[in-house]
Motif scaffolding. Structure first.
Motif, PDB file in Angstrom:
ATOM      1  N   VAL A  37      95.236  49.652 -91.203  1.00  0.00           N
ATOM      2  CA  VAL A  37      95.752  50.264 -92.433  1.00  0.00           C
ATOM      3  C   VAL A  37      96.404  51.554 -91.978  1.00  0.00           C
ATOM      4  O   VAL A  37      95.781  52.374 -91.298  1.00  0.00           O
ATOM      5  N   ARG A  38      97.664  51.688 -92.320  1.00  0.00           N
ATOM      6  CA  ARG A  38      98.407  52.883 -91.925  1.00  0.00           C
ATOM      7  C   ARG A  38      98.941  53.565 -93.167  1.00  0.00           C
ATOM      8  O   ARG A  38      99.495  52.924 -94.063  1.00  0.00           O
ATOM      9  N   TYR A  39      98.748  54.873 -93.214  1.00  0.00           N
ATOM     10  CA  TYR A  39      99.368  55.676 -94.262  1.00  0.00           C
ATOM     11  C   TYR A  39     100.755  56.060 -93.770  1.00  0.00           C
ATOM     12  O   TYR A  39     100.898  56.657 -92.704  1.00  0.00           O
ATOM     13  N   GLU A  40     101.754  55.663 -94.535  1.00  0.00           N
ATOM     14  CA  GLU A  40     103.132  56.050 -94.271  1.00  0.00           C
ATOM     15  C   GLU A  40     103.464  57.096 -95.318  1.00  0.00           C
ATOM     16  O   GLU A  40     103.773  56.766 -96.458  1.00  0.00           O
ATOM     17  N   ASP A  41     103.310  58.348 -94.932  1.00  0.00           N
ATOM     18  CA  ASP A  41     103.287  59.487 -95.836  1.00  0.00           C
ATOM     19  C   ASP A  41     102.019  59.326 -96.682  1.00  0.00           C
ATOM     20  O   ASP A  41     100.937  59.421 -96.143  1.00  0.00           O
ATOM     21  N   VAL A  42     102.117  59.032 -97.962  1.00  0.00           N
ATOM     22  CA  VAL A  42     100.907  58.858 -98.779  1.00  0.00           C
ATOM     23  C   VAL A  42     100.680  57.402 -99.179  1.00  0.00           C
ATOM     24  O   VAL A  42      99.734  57.092 -99.879  1.00  0.00           O
ATOM     25  N   LEU A  43     101.552  56.505 -98.722  1.00  0.00           N
ATOM     26  CA  LEU A  43     101.480  55.097 -99.105  1.00  0.00           C
ATOM     27  C   LEU A  43     100.681  54.291 -98.081  1.00  0.00           C
ATOM     28  O   LEU A  43     101.079  54.191 -96.924  1.00  0.00           O
ATOM     29  N   PRO A  44      99.533  53.682 -98.475  1.00  0.00           N
ATOM     30  CA  PRO A  44      98.775  52.867 -97.525  1.00  0.00           C
ATOM     31  C   PRO A  44      99.378  51.461 -97.410  1.00  0.00           C
ATOM     32  O   PRO A  44      99.731  50.839 -98.411  1.00  0.00           O
ATOM     33  N   VAL A  45      99.488  50.985 -96.166  1.00  0.00           N
ATOM     34  CA  VAL A  45     100.035  49.662 -95.879  1.00  0.00           C
ATOM     35  C   VAL A  45      99.079  48.943 -94.930  1.00  0.00           C
ATOM     36  O   VAL A  45      98.747  49.470 -93.865  1.00  0.00           O
ATOM     37  N   ALA A  46      98.631  47.748 -95.332  1.00  0.00           N
ATOM     38  CA  ALA A  46      97.793  46.917 -94.462  1.00  0.00           C
ATOM     39  C   ALA A  46      98.717  46.057 -93.610  1.00  0.00           C
ATOM     40  O   ALA A  46      99.698  45.498 -94.108  1.00  0.00           O
ATOM     41  N   THR A  47      98.392  45.947 -92.324  1.00  0.00           N
ATOM     42  CA  THR A  47      99.216  45.185 -91.394  1.00  0.00           C
ATOM     43  C   THR A  47      98.346  44.286 -90.545  1.00  0.00           C
ATOM     44  O   THR A  47      97.295  44.711 -90.065  1.00  0.00           O
ATOM     45  N   MET A  48      98.815  43.049 -90.346  1.00  0.00           N
ATOM     46  CA  MET A  48      98.203  42.146 -89.386  1.00  0.00           C
ATOM     47  C   MET A  48      99.283  41.790 -88.378  1.00  0.00           C
ATOM     48  O   MET A  48     100.406  41.443 -88.746  1.00  0.00           O
ATOM     49  N   GLU A  53     104.154  39.775 -87.456  1.00  0.00           N
ATOM     50  CA  GLU A  53     103.657  40.937 -88.203  1.00  0.00           C
ATOM     51  C   GLU A  53     103.790  40.666 -89.690  1.00  0.00           C
ATOM     52  O   GLU A  53     104.806  40.157 -90.143  1.00  0.00           O
ATOM     53  N   LEU A  54     102.736  41.017 -90.416  1.00  0.00           N
ATOM     54  CA  LEU A  54     102.714  40.875 -91.864  1.00  0.00           C
ATOM     55  C   LEU A  54     102.237  42.191 -92.451  1.00  0.00           C
ATOM     56  O   LEU A  54     101.192  42.715 -92.044  1.00  0.00           O
ATOM     57  N   ASN A  55     103.017  42.762 -93.376  1.00  0.00           N
ATOM     58  CA  ASN A  55     102.690  44.042 -94.010  1.00  0.00           C
ATOM     59  C   ASN A  55     102.494  43.847 -95.502  1.00  0.00           C
ATOM     60  O   ASN A  55     103.285  43.153 -96.146  1.00  0.00           O
ATOM     61  N   PHE A 108      95.546  39.274 -97.039  1.00  0.00           N
ATOM     62  CA  PHE A 108      96.563  38.382 -96.494  1.00  0.00           C
ATOM     63  C   PHE A 108      96.425  36.947 -96.999  1.00  0.00           C
ATOM     64  O   PHE A 108      97.125  36.054 -96.535  1.00  0.00           O
ATOM     65  N   ARG A 109      95.524  36.726 -97.961  1.00  0.00           N
ATOM     66  CA  ARG A 109      95.337  35.393 -98.543  1.00  0.00           C
ATOM     67  C   ARG A 109      96.677  34.874 -99.066  1.00  0.00           C
ATOM     68  O   ARG A 109      97.442  35.594 -99.675  1.00  0.00           O
ATOM     69  N   GLY A 110      96.946  33.610 -98.799  1.00  0.00           N
ATOM     70  CA  GLY A 110      98.190  33.003 -99.230  1.00  0.00           C
ATOM     71  C   GLY A 110      99.307  33.116 -98.207  1.00  0.00           C
ATOM     72  O   GLY A 110     100.362  32.514 -98.380  1.00  0.00           O
ATOM     73  N   SER A 111      99.094  33.874 -97.144  1.00  0.00           N
ATOM     74  CA  SER A 111     100.118  34.005 -96.105  1.00  0.00           C
ATOM     75  C   SER A 111     100.041  32.831 -95.139  1.00  0.00           C
ATOM     76  O   SER A 111      99.052  32.103 -95.101  1.00  0.00           O
ATOM     77  N   ILE A 164      99.520  32.900 -92.090  1.00  0.00           N
ATOM     78  CA  ILE A 164      98.572  33.161 -90.999  1.00  0.00           C
ATOM     79  C   ILE A 164      97.133  33.296 -91.481  1.00  0.00           C
ATOM     80  O   ILE A 164      96.198  33.338 -90.710  1.00  0.00           O
ATOM     81  N   TYR A 165      96.919  33.294 -92.820  1.00  0.00           N
ATOM     82  CA  TYR A 165      95.594  33.595 -93.366  1.00  0.00           C
ATOM     83  C   TYR A 165      94.492  32.686 -92.830  1.00  0.00           C
ATOM     84  O   TYR A 165      93.421  33.172 -92.451  1.00  0.00           O
ATOM     85  N   ASP A 166      94.695  31.391 -92.796  1.00  0.00           N
ATOM     86  CA  ASP A 166      93.629  30.480 -92.349  1.00  0.00           C
ATOM     87  C   ASP A 166      93.189  30.817 -90.926  1.00  0.00           C
ATOM     88  O   ASP A 166      91.999  30.818 -90.622  1.00  0.00           O
ATOM     89  N   GLU A 167      94.131  31.121 -90.059  1.00  0.00           N
ATOM     90  CA  GLU A 167      93.794  31.463 -88.681  1.00  0.00           C
ATOM     91  C   GLU A 167      93.061  32.812 -88.604  1.00  0.00           C
ATOM     92  O   GLU A 167      92.142  32.977 -87.819  1.00  0.00           O
ATOM     93  N   ILE A 168      93.459  33.764 -89.429  1.00  0.00           N
ATOM     94  CA  ILE A 168      92.767  35.051 -89.481  1.00  0.00           C
ATOM     95  C   ILE A 168      91.330  34.842 -89.941  1.00  0.00           C
ATOM     96  O   ILE A 168      90.386  35.345 -89.349  1.00  0.00           O
ATOM     97  N   TYR A 169      91.191  34.111 -91.006  1.00  0.00           N
ATOM     98  CA  TYR A 169      89.874  33.922 -91.629  1.00  0.00           C
ATOM     99  C   TYR A 169      88.894  33.246 -90.683  1.00  0.00           C
ATOM    100  O   TYR A 169      87.719  33.526 -90.679  1.00  0.00           O
ATOM    101  N   GLU A 170      89.397  32.357 -89.821  1.00  0.00           N
ATOM    102  CA  GLU A 170      88.550  31.685 -88.862  1.00  0.00           C
ATOM    103  C   GLU A 170      88.090  32.621 -87.762  1.00  0.00           C
ATOM    104  O   GLU A 170      87.193  32.291 -87.012  1.00  0.00           O
ATOM    105  N   ALA A 171      88.723  33.778 -87.628  1.00  0.00           N
ATOM    106  CA  ALA A 171      88.401  34.702 -86.552  1.00  0.00           C
ATOM    107  C   ALA A 171      87.052  35.282 -86.674  1.00  0.00           C
ATOM    108  O   ALA A 171      86.148  35.321 -87.124  1.00  0.00           O
TER     109      ALA A 171
END
Length: 115
Positions: free
Chosen positions: A59-70, A85-87, A103-106, A108-115
């Motif tokens: 999770v990165r704050y870009e100024d004051v905006l939080p963005v989740a990235t995988m 990359e997914l933001n 990231f549900r619905g993306s 890559i989600y199934d592969e992430i979730y299996e991690a």
């Protein structure tokens, strides 16, 4: 897909020469140039399940905006990095307690979730 070129610049003089290079300055629009403060925190499970599957979750704050990235897969050759990359823009509540369900619905989600 993320494609970025990373440089190792070990001194301030060289950094300033690069940032103020005449050729680069000609290609940039001064009205479009801005400095954005950023702060990133990376997350994984206690047993490093994401790392083992070559995922990076932040999770990165870009100024004051939080963005989740995988980020996943790919590789690097001579400083040129290419990987998936997914933001997702998130809110403060998510940033306080992040999880991969954002990231549900993306693709890559199934592969992430299996991690």
């Amino acid at each position: 897909m993320e494609i970025e070129l990373k440089y190792l610049v070990e001194d301030e003089f060289t950094r300033e020469r690069i940032l103020h290079d005449a050729h680069l300055m000609k290609m940039s629009d001064e009205e479009e140039v801005e400095t954005i403060p950023m702060k990133a925190v990376y997350y994984d499970t206690e047993d490093k399940a994401l790392l083992r599957k070559q995922f990076a979750f932040r999770v990165r704050y870009e100024d004051v905006l939080p963005v989740a990235t995988m980020k996943w897969g790919g590789g690097a050759v001579d400083g040129l990095h290419q990987r998936g990359e997914l933001n997702v823009t998130v809110n403060e509540e998510f940033a306080a307690a992040p999880n991969v369900d954002v990231f549900r619905g993306s693709e890559i989600y199934d592969e992430i979730y299996e991690a």
